[in-house]
Scaffold this motif. Structure first.
Motif, PDB file in Angstrom:
ATOM      1  N   SER A 262       0.497  -1.474   0.031  1.00 57.04           N
ATOM      2  CA  SER A 262       0.110  -0.017  -0.063  1.00 57.04           C
ATOM      3  C   SER A 262       1.006   1.677   0.014  1.00 57.04           C
ATOM      4  O   SER A 262       0.225   1.968  -0.745  1.00 57.04           O
ATOM      5  N   LYS A 263       1.618   1.473   0.791  1.00 57.68           N
ATOM      6  CA  LYS A 263       3.139   2.598   0.980  1.00 57.68           C
ATOM      7  C   LYS A 263       3.759   2.732  -0.522  1.00 57.68           C
ATOM      8  O   LYS A 263       4.074   3.815  -1.316  1.00 57.68           O
ATOM      9  N   LEU A 264       3.664   1.863  -1.092  1.00 52.52           N
ATOM     10  CA  LEU A 264       4.746   1.722  -2.588  1.00 52.52           C
ATOM     11  C   LEU A 264       3.724   2.314  -3.146  1.00 52.52           C
ATOM     12  O   LEU A 264       3.886   2.658  -4.663  1.00 52.52           O
ATOM     13  N   LYS A 265       2.254   1.962  -3.750  1.00 53.42           N
ATOM     14  CA  LYS A 265       1.835   2.082  -4.671  1.00 53.42           C
ATOM     15  C   LYS A 265       1.629   3.792  -4.488  1.00 53.42           C
ATOM     16  O   LYS A 265       1.019   4.414  -4.958  1.00 53.42           O
ATOM     17  N   LEU A 266       1.579   4.018  -3.089  1.00 55.63           N
ATOM     18  CA  LEU A 266       1.011   5.401  -2.714  1.00 55.63           C
ATOM     19  C   LEU A 266       2.214   6.585  -2.600  1.00 55.63           C
ATOM     20  O   LEU A 266       2.006   7.240  -3.736  1.00 55.63           O
ATOM     21  N   LEU A 267       3.503   6.092  -3.143  1.00 60.41           N
ATOM     22  CA  LEU A 267       4.065   6.465  -3.203  1.00 60.41           C
ATOM     23  C   LEU A 267       4.705   6.733  -5.125  1.00 60.41           C
ATOM     24  O   LEU A 267       5.202   7.807  -5.545  1.00 60.41           O
ATOM     25  N   ARG A 268       4.313   5.674  -5.644  1.00 61.24           N
ATOM     26  CA  ARG A 268       4.421   5.877  -6.865  1.00 61.24           C
ATOM     27  C   ARG A 268       3.622   6.073  -8.176  1.00 61.24           C
ATOM     28  O   ARG A 268       4.021   7.216  -8.724  1.00 61.24           O
ATOM     29  N   ASP A 269       2.113   6.844  -6.934  1.00 59.48           N
ATOM     30  CA  ASP A 269       1.431   6.829  -8.277  1.00 59.48           C
ATOM     31  C   ASP A 269       1.173   8.548  -7.803  1.00 59.48           C
ATOM     32  O   ASP A 269       0.674   9.394  -8.628  1.00 59.48           O
ATOM     33  N   HIS A 270       1.336   9.230  -6.120  1.00 64.32           N
ATOM     34  CA  HIS A 270       0.787  10.289  -5.761  1.00 64.32           C
ATOM     35  C   HIS A 270       1.692  10.880  -5.243  1.00 64.32           C
ATOM     36  O   HIS A 270       2.561  10.549  -4.408  1.00 64.32           O
TER      37      HIS A 270
END
Length: 691
Positions: A262-270
């Motif tokens: 979840s943390k990686l997706k947030l960092l990658r996209d937003h």
């Protein structure tokens, strides 16, 4: 050379219909199935180039209001890869047109040279298109490979002789490192607890001694950057990176897996400050828009928004307050965002927007909305007034834009020009300077007045039976009469009406007029039925069926007298809504036909998905089928498929006796075209004589 899809999409710029027909005949005699459009003024040509995928442009050099130079500049401004051949009878002017960018200059009486030039340019165009497709495919493949690594739920690294040479984001997050540079070149043993070093070395040594060894796994205690210990499974496998043998390492910590993902997706996209798409995610979306344009699915435009003199503002208010300003700007832009647009924060004070429209006037309006939204922002901090302005550069996303970097560079250059001109304004990337004023507002007025004043009128073309049940069928065709006296066919203004969102109103005008005429006509010929085209906007309008029922009742008609024609694209665009509308219309007796059937990649899917009664074979297959065995094969396949699905088949664009005879032998149910009867303002076809 016959083109792969069998059709040469040609535009001829000429004020003489006779001369244009002569050019078409020259190309047809060379074996091309030509689908030609003729234009003789700048704005009509601009509209055509903006909204249609074309293969070749042939123009005369002696038009008083449209020179080859203007045409070539227009093509360059729109970012089109479209070969231009100039027909010129003045030897002195040939060099001028070559210097202007024409691919060839041909004398009007040199038909062999024209055929050769067209053949050569079509071949070169296909090679360029293939190269662009391959480049896109390669970039996508590379991006997918990189994205798989970067978005992997597992921590992945590559090592050479026990040293890290690459790590993905999950690997960094697992060991609590901020940047890849912090771990680059670090021995993997530094991430293993000391007491597990012997265990790790034994497994790793055994694995590396055999070059074809299967993946090996070892469970050890690992160390985060802060010294925290956690248990993990480490899997080794052999790999090759840029021609060099190395070891792929995958580390799995199941306890923290969900949180890390979840943390990686947030960092990658937003972006953490504004919540907008990050530069990386926005670039992905931009690549999608570029690929769509390259595949002929529609151009778009890129807005590059830079806050003017933001460095001075940062120095005045400090870093913390400047971050608050950036966050506020992100909120402002998000509120201004229109449906379908994509917004991202590209850099510190740089934002970018993808506008999914090829209409420059509409995009200019959207750019002005963003500029004004930021211009209206005023804030007071610590007694200092922050008055924001921005400059916006616009670049077109078309088939000629190879990469996201090119589109961004073009938009950036336009933005720099706006800043140099004083800032707080908008500039468009222009390969060639031309009058960019569009006529959308004028068309809006023309179409609305046409509906109000009955400047529209209808023509009718019979659809006759060859092997199908005898019926008295007419297709209803829309025409528009301009103040100049010129009459336009529907295809000359429908795309504009669709962009202006007035197609639903136009459809209702057509249906109202057609029902009134049909009601009167059926008093003498009670078997007459109408085929009426239905736009995507009407298909998705919730109250349309109720309106139609009331209109039928007012004319003492039922739905059985109507067959609605829908394009495959419109019907499949929102399948659930289409099926719902189909069901309601069938409930009141209406039938359906799919027009231009066979133009889709997998048209069997349409048959299985859509409950239609008639299939109108794509006229491009029919028009030249007497001279094209591939088109004959395509028509036969569609007819056979229709029979298996128990659908009635209609061949449109029947233009000669040979084609009609072929269609009879192939077993088509109905035929329509100029050879049978041209469209007429009167319902005057003698179906009894045809029978």
């Amino acid at each position: 050379m016959a083109r792969a899809e069998g059709i040469l999409r040609l535009v001829i710029v000429d004020d003489s219909l006779t001369d244009a027909d002569a050019v078409v005949n020259v190309l047809r005699s060379a074996g091309h199935a030509v689908r030609a459009s003729r234009e003789d003024n700048f704005h009509s040509l601009e509209q055509l180039l903006s909204n249609q995928a074309l293969d070749l442009l042939i123009c005369r050099d002696n038009l008083p209001n449209l020179t080859p130079l203007e045409i070539i500049n227009l093509e360059q401004r729109l970012g089109k890869d479209l070969p231009v051949i100039v027909i010129c009878d003045d030897p002195e002017a040939e060099k001028e047109w070559f210097r202007s960018g024409a691919q060839d200059v041909v004398r009007s009486d040199d038909t062999e040279r024209l055929q050769f030039a067209a053949e050569r340019e079509l071949y070169n165009l296909n090679i360029r298109r293939l190269a662009r497709r391959n480049e896109r495919a390669l970039r996508e493949s590379e991006k997918r490979s990189q994205a798989l690594l970067e978005s992997s739920r597992d921590a992945v690294a590559y090592m050479h002789e026990g040293m890290h040479i690459y790590v993905n984001r999950a690997y960094l997050a697992l060991f609590d490192y901020e940047e890849a540079e912090d771990i680059d070149g670090l021995p993997i043993l530094d991430l293993i607890a000391v007491e597990d070093h012997p265990k790790f070395k034994a497994v790793f040594r055994q694995f590396t001694e055999t070059t074809d060894a299967p993946p090996q796994t070892v469970t050890v205690q690992c160390l985060k950057s802060n010294g925290q210990v956690f248990e993990a499974n480490i899997e080794f496998s052999h790999a090759n990176v840029e021609g060099e043998n190395c070891t792929q390492v995958v580390i799995r910590d199941n306890n923290n897996f969900n949180a890390n993902e979840s943390k990686l997706k947030l960092l990658r996209d937003h972006d953490l400050l504004t919540g907008l798409y990050t530069r990386s995610r926005f670039s992905d979306e931009l690549e999608k828009a570029i690929n769509a344009a390259g595949e002929g699915k529609g151009d778009a435009e890129l807005l590059f928004i830079v806050l003017d003199d933001f460095q001075s503002i940062k120095e005045m208010v400090g870093l913390g307050t400047s971050d608050i300003v950036i966050k506020s700007v992100g909120d402002i832009l998000r509120k201004t965002l229109a449906e379908g647009e994509t917004l991202g924060r590209y850099a510190d004070q740089v934002f970018a927007v993808i506008v999914p429209s090829a209409n420059e006037h509409e995009v200019d309006i959207r750019a002005e909305a963003y500029r004004k939204a930021i211009d209206d922002y005023v804030s007071q901090t610590n007694g200092k007034i922050i008055d924001l302005h921005c400059s916006i550069g616009i670049s077109r996303i078309s088939e000629n834009v190879a990469t996201a970097a090119v589109a961004l560079e073009n938009a950036d250059r336009a933005c720099i020009r706006a800043q140099k001109a004083g800032g707080n304004q908008i500039a468009r990337h222009q390969p060639a300077e031309q009058d960019t004023q569009t006529n959308s507002q004028q068309w809006q007025k023309i179409l609305e007045e046409a509906m109000a004043n009955d400047d529209f009128f209808l023509h009718y073309q019979p659809i006759v039976s060859l092997h199908g049940p005898e019926q008295e069928l007419y297709e209803v065709l829309l025409r528009l009469k301009l103040e100049s006296g010129k009459t336009l066919k529907a295809e000359e203004f429908i795309d504009t009406a669709d962009r202006l969102k007035v197609m639903a109103d136009i459809d209702k005008w057509v249906i109202r007029k057609a029902l009134a005429i049909l009601s009167d006509h059926r008093k003498q010929w009670p078997k007459t039925r109408f085929f009426i085209k239905l736009s995507e906007q009407t298909l998705y309008e919730k109250d349309f069926v109720d309106w139609l029922s009331a209109s039928l009742q007012a004319q003492n008609l039922t739905g059985k007298e109507l067959v609605f024609e829908i394009s495959e694209t419109a019907a499949l665009g929102n399948l659930e809504q289409s099926q719902e509308t189909f069901g309601k219309l069938k409930a009141i007796g209406c039938e359906f036909g799919l027009e231009h059937f066979g133009s889709g990649i997998d048209f069997s899917h349409s048959l299985n998905t859509l409950d239609v009664d008639y299939l109108k074979i794509n006229g491009n297959f029919v028009e030249n089928m007497a001279h094209d065995v591939e088109n004959q094969a395509a028509v036969k396949a569609i007819i056979d498929m229709a029979k298996q699905a128990d659908k009635r088949c209609i061949a449109e664009f029947v233009s000669d006796a040979n084609s009609l005879a072929l269609l009879w032998r192939l077993g088509v149910d109905y035929a329509q075209g100029f050879y049978i009867h041209e469209p007429s303002p009167e319902l005057d076809y003698n179906f009894d004589e045809e029978a």
